[in-house]
Scaffold this active site. Structure first.
Site, PDB file in Angstrom:
ATOM      1  N   LYS A  26       0.852  -1.197   0.000  1.00  0.00           N
ATOM      2  CA  LYS A  26       0.000   0.000   0.000  1.00  0.00           C
ATOM      3  C   LYS A  26       0.882   1.239   0.000  1.00  0.00           C
ATOM      4  O   LYS A  26       1.467   1.604   1.016  1.00  0.00           O
ATOM      5  CB  LYS A  26      -0.919   0.055   1.225  1.00  0.00           C
ATOM      6  CG  LYS A  26      -1.970   1.167   1.057  1.00  0.00           C
ATOM      7  CD  LYS A  26      -2.535   1.676   2.357  1.00  0.00           C
ATOM      8  CE  LYS A  26      -1.766   2.832   2.940  1.00  0.00           C
ATOM      9  NZ  LYS A  26      -1.747   4.062   2.127  1.00  0.00           N
ATOM     10  N   GLU A  29      10.256   1.681  10.033  1.00  0.00           N
ATOM     11  CA  GLU A  29      11.235   2.710   9.626  1.00  0.00           C
ATOM     12  C   GLU A  29      10.553   4.054   9.852  1.00  0.00           C
ATOM     13  O   GLU A  29       9.724   4.470   9.047  1.00  0.00           O
ATOM     14  CB  GLU A  29      11.603   2.550   8.141  1.00  0.00           C
ATOM     15  CG  GLU A  29      12.233   1.240   7.776  1.00  0.00           C
ATOM     16  CD  GLU A  29      13.653   1.102   8.281  1.00  0.00           C
ATOM     17  OE1 GLU A  29      14.258   2.122   8.673  1.00  0.00           O
ATOM     18  OE2 GLU A  29      14.152  -0.030   8.301  1.00  0.00           O
ATOM     19  N   CYS A  78      13.561  11.607   5.929  1.00  0.00           N
ATOM     20  CA  CYS A  78      13.589  11.081   7.302  1.00  0.00           C
ATOM     21  C   CYS A  78      14.913  11.372   7.993  1.00  0.00           C
ATOM     22  O   CYS A  78      14.972  11.609   9.189  1.00  0.00           O
ATOM     23  CB  CYS A  78      13.333   9.580   7.285  1.00  0.00           C
ATOM     24  SG  CYS A  78      14.462   8.666   6.227  1.00  0.00           S
ATOM     25  N   GLU A 110      10.259  16.111  15.093  1.00  0.00           N
ATOM     26  CA  GLU A 110      10.487  16.069  13.641  1.00  0.00           C
ATOM     27  C   GLU A 110       9.529  17.039  12.951  1.00  0.00           C
ATOM     28  O   GLU A 110       8.309  16.920  13.080  1.00  0.00           O
ATOM     29  CB  GLU A 110      10.249  14.652  13.102  1.00  0.00           C
ATOM     30  CG  GLU A 110      10.586  14.538  11.632  1.00  0.00           C
ATOM     31  CD  GLU A 110      10.223  13.180  11.026  1.00  0.00           C
ATOM     32  OE1 GLU A 110       9.101  12.709  11.260  1.00  0.00           O
ATOM     33  OE2 GLU A 110      11.061  12.610  10.312  1.00  0.00           O
TER      34      GLU A 110
HETATM   35  N1  NAD Z   1      13.054   5.741   8.478  1.00  0.00           N
HETATM   36  C1  NAD Z   1      12.900   5.836   7.167  1.00  0.00           C
HETATM   37  O1  NAD Z   1      13.612   5.202   6.404  1.00  0.00           O
HETATM   38  C2  NAD Z   1      11.847   6.752   6.599  1.00  0.00           C
HETATM   39  C3  NAD Z   1      11.820   6.954   5.218  1.00  0.00           C
HETATM   40  C4  NAD Z   1      10.852   7.810   4.678  1.00  0.00           C
HETATM   41  C5  NAD Z   1       9.949   8.460   5.510  1.00  0.00           C
HETATM   42  N2  NAD Z   1       9.998   8.243   6.846  1.00  0.00           N
HETATM   43  C6  NAD Z   1       9.066   8.960   7.732  1.00  0.00           C
HETATM   44  O2  NAD Z   1       7.773   9.049   7.148  1.00  0.00           O
HETATM   45  C7  NAD Z   1       7.080  10.192   7.645  1.00  0.00           C
HETATM   46  C8  NAD Z   1       6.447  10.944   6.521  1.00  0.00           C
HETATM   47  O3  NAD Z   1       5.637  10.124   5.760  1.00  0.00           O
HETATM   48  P1  NAD Z   1       4.037  10.128   5.846  1.00  0.00           P
HETATM   49  O4  NAD Z   1       3.549  11.492   6.200  1.00  0.00           O
HETATM   50  O5  NAD Z   1       3.538   9.485   4.612  1.00  0.00           O
HETATM   51  O6  NAD Z   1       3.807   9.171   7.091  1.00  0.00           O
HETATM   52  P2  NAD Z   1       2.444   8.560   7.615  1.00  0.00           P
HETATM   53  O7  NAD Z   1       2.795   7.787   8.825  1.00  0.00           O
HETATM   54  O8  NAD Z   1       1.383   9.588   7.704  1.00  0.00           O
HETATM   55  O9  NAD Z   1       1.975   7.590   6.435  1.00  0.00           O
HETATM   56  C9  NAD Z   1       2.802   6.546   5.963  1.00  0.00           C
HETATM   57  C10 NAD Z   1       1.924   5.463   5.371  1.00  0.00           C
HETATM   58  O10 NAD Z   1       1.122   4.913   6.402  1.00  0.00           O
HETATM   59  C11 NAD Z   1      -0.240   4.897   6.008  1.00  0.00           C
HETATM   60  N3  NAD Z   1      -1.063   4.981   7.214  1.00  0.00           N
HETATM   61  C12 NAD Z   1      -1.548   6.078   7.833  1.00  0.00           C
HETATM   62  N4  NAD Z   1      -2.273   5.733   8.911  1.00  0.00           N
HETATM   63  C13 NAD Z   1      -2.248   4.378   8.995  1.00  0.00           C
HETATM   64  C14 NAD Z   1      -2.800   3.427   9.886  1.00  0.00           C
HETATM   65  N5  NAD Z   1      -3.547   3.797  10.935  1.00  0.00           N
HETATM   66  N6  NAD Z   1      -2.555   2.108   9.669  1.00  0.00           N
HETATM   67  C15 NAD Z   1      -1.790   1.721   8.645  1.00  0.00           C
HETATM   68  N7  NAD Z   1      -1.246   2.578   7.740  1.00  0.00           N
HETATM   69  C16 NAD Z   1      -1.468   3.898   7.922  1.00  0.00           C
HETATM   70  C17 NAD Z   1      -0.355   6.077   5.063  1.00  0.00           C
HETATM   71  O11 NAD Z   1      -1.495   5.954   4.250  1.00  0.00           O
HETATM   72  C18 NAD Z   1       0.953   5.955   4.292  1.00  0.00           C
HETATM   73  O12 NAD Z   1       0.846   4.976   3.285  1.00  0.00           O
HETATM   74  C19 NAD Z   1       8.146  11.008   8.370  1.00  0.00           C
HETATM   75  O13 NAD Z   1       7.989  10.862   9.754  1.00  0.00           O
HETATM   76  C20 NAD Z   1       9.451  10.389   7.892  1.00  0.00           C
HETATM   77  O14 NAD Z   1      10.522  10.570   8.782  1.00  0.00           O
HETATM   78  C21 NAD Z   1      10.921   7.397   7.412  1.00  0.00           C
HETATM   79  C1  BTL Z   2      15.617   6.577   3.581  1.00  0.00           C
HETATM   80  N1  BTL Z   2      15.710   7.766   2.723  1.00  0.00           N
HETATM   81  C2  BTL Z   2      16.863   8.565   3.130  1.00  0.00           C
HETATM   82  C3  BTL Z   2      15.916   7.333   1.333  1.00  0.00           C
HETATM   83  C4  BTL Z   2      14.489   8.511   2.703  1.00  0.00           C
HETATM   84  C5  BTL Z   2      14.052   9.055   3.966  1.00  0.00           C
HETATM   85  O1  BTL Z   2      13.082   9.795   4.004  1.00  0.00           O
END
Ligand code: NAD
Ligand code: BTL
Length: 493
Positions: A174, A249, A283, A384
């Site tokens: 998803k 992650e 991230c 963050e």
């Molecule tokens: N650690 C890493 O490698 C990494 C990489 C990229 C992004 N991120 C993190 O992602 C965040 C930004 O992304 P975002 O705004 O899309 O995050 P988000 O948590 O809002 O959404 C991520 C995904 O989860 C889904 N989701 C939302 N609520 C859910 C639920 N209750 N149950 C299951 N799935 C659900 C969303 O539809 C989306 O597909 C930031 O905090 C960033 O640091 C981390």
């Molecule tokens: C994991 N990385 C660095 C590719 C994307 C983070 O948001």
């Protein structure tokens, strides 16, 4: 353009025919419609993956065959990198150069895991019981749910898809409801390469509707999630119902430590790159600058002068350096944090508002923003923000830098800039983070594991360990084979 769900080898619309408009964050124009999946669609996809795993031959074919199919998908990504990058820039607003770099990384991820497919033949271990043998083998986990965010849509999907498939799992993916286009395209590649029905399934839609089912379902064996910390907590709870495996992650509040003996120009370049790359929606963004007090004024002056000149615009314009934020809602969230920083008494040194230029009016832009005079316990320093916002603090000793760097709930990544090798190694060894860069910021590649300490999550993606995450470990113990006379006496008894 209209994208659909891919369930059990067929492209279908959502059961209730609902769709969502996919928006270009540069100008708010609709670039596609996407089927908006429901809970039932998620259930059907999980059922298809379950059947393919339990009754199909995917987990049992030679690993080298699975590896070859994954390689073919990587080749298609490489061959169509420009089309994919174009879609990614339309969908996210990031620069085309960044999207092209993402596509190269993504193809490499498929090639890397394809190469690992047949390298693990298990292990014979020493048994303490006479005349017996013991071996340890790795097997696929089963049905995997995979949930990804919007900032690196296809890259984060690739980190999950390639190892899960190589290991012999079946899956339901998803992507973020905001950015499904490139992930859907790669599911076309799965179909063209001939993955058996039910092995790969794609359900588009929201987290509350589709993601929650993927996390809760007792027919799922593992959920791998990349996204925000609060969503990660919900997924942990939802996954507990059948004690499924979880990989999280999550976010970061990543420190960038600059010592006075660092190469000044490199450290300035990298401090800007660390936080303003992809408008800070990374991230591992270096959003907390810790600069040695003796060079603070000169360093911050250089940063501010450069930040003022960062050119914002359309990701397809080669002269720009950064695109917009992903949505109006996300920009408002970042703006709330800017207000929090002001209320807490940090000094707004540059930025902090939407740009005035007419050509940027329809996009979700925000100026590169730097706060100075930050205190360690401010929310703007601890939480963050996930936008183009840098906080600046100072330190006077190595120990103080390490203590401040480690003092958040996060532990994703960090960097140290110094010309002293021993100092760099010492600091790197003390940082409680999954990745530490020395005299650089941001590099990641398929061979090196990625993941967080502390509340940045657990589990690792990429590297050999990124494949192991998608396996169960089984010990098979065999006692001395029974002799014919023993078997006869057993039968008599
Ligand atoms: N650690 C890493 O490698 C990494 C990489 C990229 C992004 N991120 C993190 O992602 C965040 C930004 O992304 P975002 O705004 O899309 O995050 P988000 O948590 O809002 O959404 C991520 C995904 O989860 C889904 N989701 C939302 N609520 C859910 C639920 N209750 N149950 C299951 N799935 C659900 C969303 O539809 C989306 O597909 C930031 O905090 C960033 O640091 C981390
Ligand atoms: C994991 N990385 C660095 C590719 C994307 C983070 O948001």
């Amino acid at each position: 353009m209209h994208v659909q769900l891919f369930i059990n080898g067929k492209w279908v619309d959502a059961e209730n025919q609902q769709t969502r408009s996919i928006i270009n964050p540069f100008n708010q124009e609709s670039i596609a419609t996407a089927a908006e999946g429901t809970k039932n669609d998620a259930v059907r996809a999980i059922h298809a993956a379950r059947t393919a795993f339990d009754e199909g031959n995917w987990p049992h074919i030679p690993a080298s065959e699975r590896g070859e199919m994954v390689r073919l998908v990587g080749q298609k990504i490489k061959d169509q990198r420009e089309e994919l990058a174009h879609l990614e820039t339309l969908d996210t607003g990031k620069t085309l150069e960044e999207s092209l770099g993402d596509m190269d990384d993504i193809a490499n991820v498929f090639f890397y895991f394809s190469g690992l497919a047949d390298k693990d033949g298990g292990e014979i271990i020493e048994s303490p019981i006479p005349d017996s043998t013991s071996k340890v083998v790795r097997e696929p986990i089963g049905v995997c749910s995979q949930i990804t965010p919007w900032n690196y849509p296809l890259l984060q999907a690739a980190w999950k898809l390639a190892p899960a498939l190589v290991a012999g799992n079946t899956l339901v993916m998803k992507p973020s409801e905001l950015t499904p286009l490139t992930t859907a395209k790669v599911f076309e590649f799965f179909e063209e390469v001939g993955f058996p029905d039910g092995v790969v399934n794609l359900v588009l839609g929201t987290g509350t509707e589709v993601g929650s089912v993927l996390s809760e379902s007792h027919n799922v064996d593992l959920v791998s999630f990349t996204g925000g910390i609060e969503t990660g907590k919900k997924i942990m709870q939802a996954a507990s119902g059948n004690v499924k495996k979880i990989a999280l992650e999550l976010g970061g509040k990543n420190p960038n430590i600059v010592f006075a003996d660092a190469d000044f120009a490199t450290a300035v370049d990298q401090a800007l790159n660390a936080v303003f790359f992809h408008a800070g929606q990374v991230c591992s963004a270096g959003s907390r600058l810790l600069v040695e007090e003796s060079i603070h004024d000169e360093f911050v002056h250089a940063l501010i002068e450069r930040a003022k000149r960062i050119k914002l615009g359309n990701g397809f314009d080669e002269s720009i350096e950064s695109g917009p934020l992903i949505s109006a809602e996300h920009r408002s969230r970042v703006e709330r944090y800017i207000q929090i920083g002001l209320d807490e008494g940090a000094t707004l040194a540059v930025g902090g508002k939407r740009p005035d230029a007419d050509e940027l009016k329809n996009g979700f832009f925000l100026e590169p923003t730097i706060f100075t005079n930050c205190k360690h316990d401010m929310r703007i320093v601890q939480e963050e923000v996930f936008g183009p916002v840098l906080t600046v603090e100072t330190f006077t000793s190595k120990e103080e830098a390490i203590a401040k760097a480690n003092d958040t709930i996060y532990g994703l990544a960090g960097a140290v800039f110094t010309s002293r090798y021993d100092k760099a190694e010492h600091v790197a060894s003390k940082l409680r983070m999954g990745t530490v860069w020395i005299n650089d910021f941001h590099p990641y590649f398929a061979q090196a594991p990625w993941g967080g300490y502390k509340q940045s999550g657990f589990g690792r993606e990429l590297g050999k360990i990124g494949l192991e995450e998608y396996t169960e470990v089984k010990h098979i113990f065999r006692n001395k084979p029974a002799t014919t006379s023993q078997l006869v006496s057993i039968l008599k008894d």
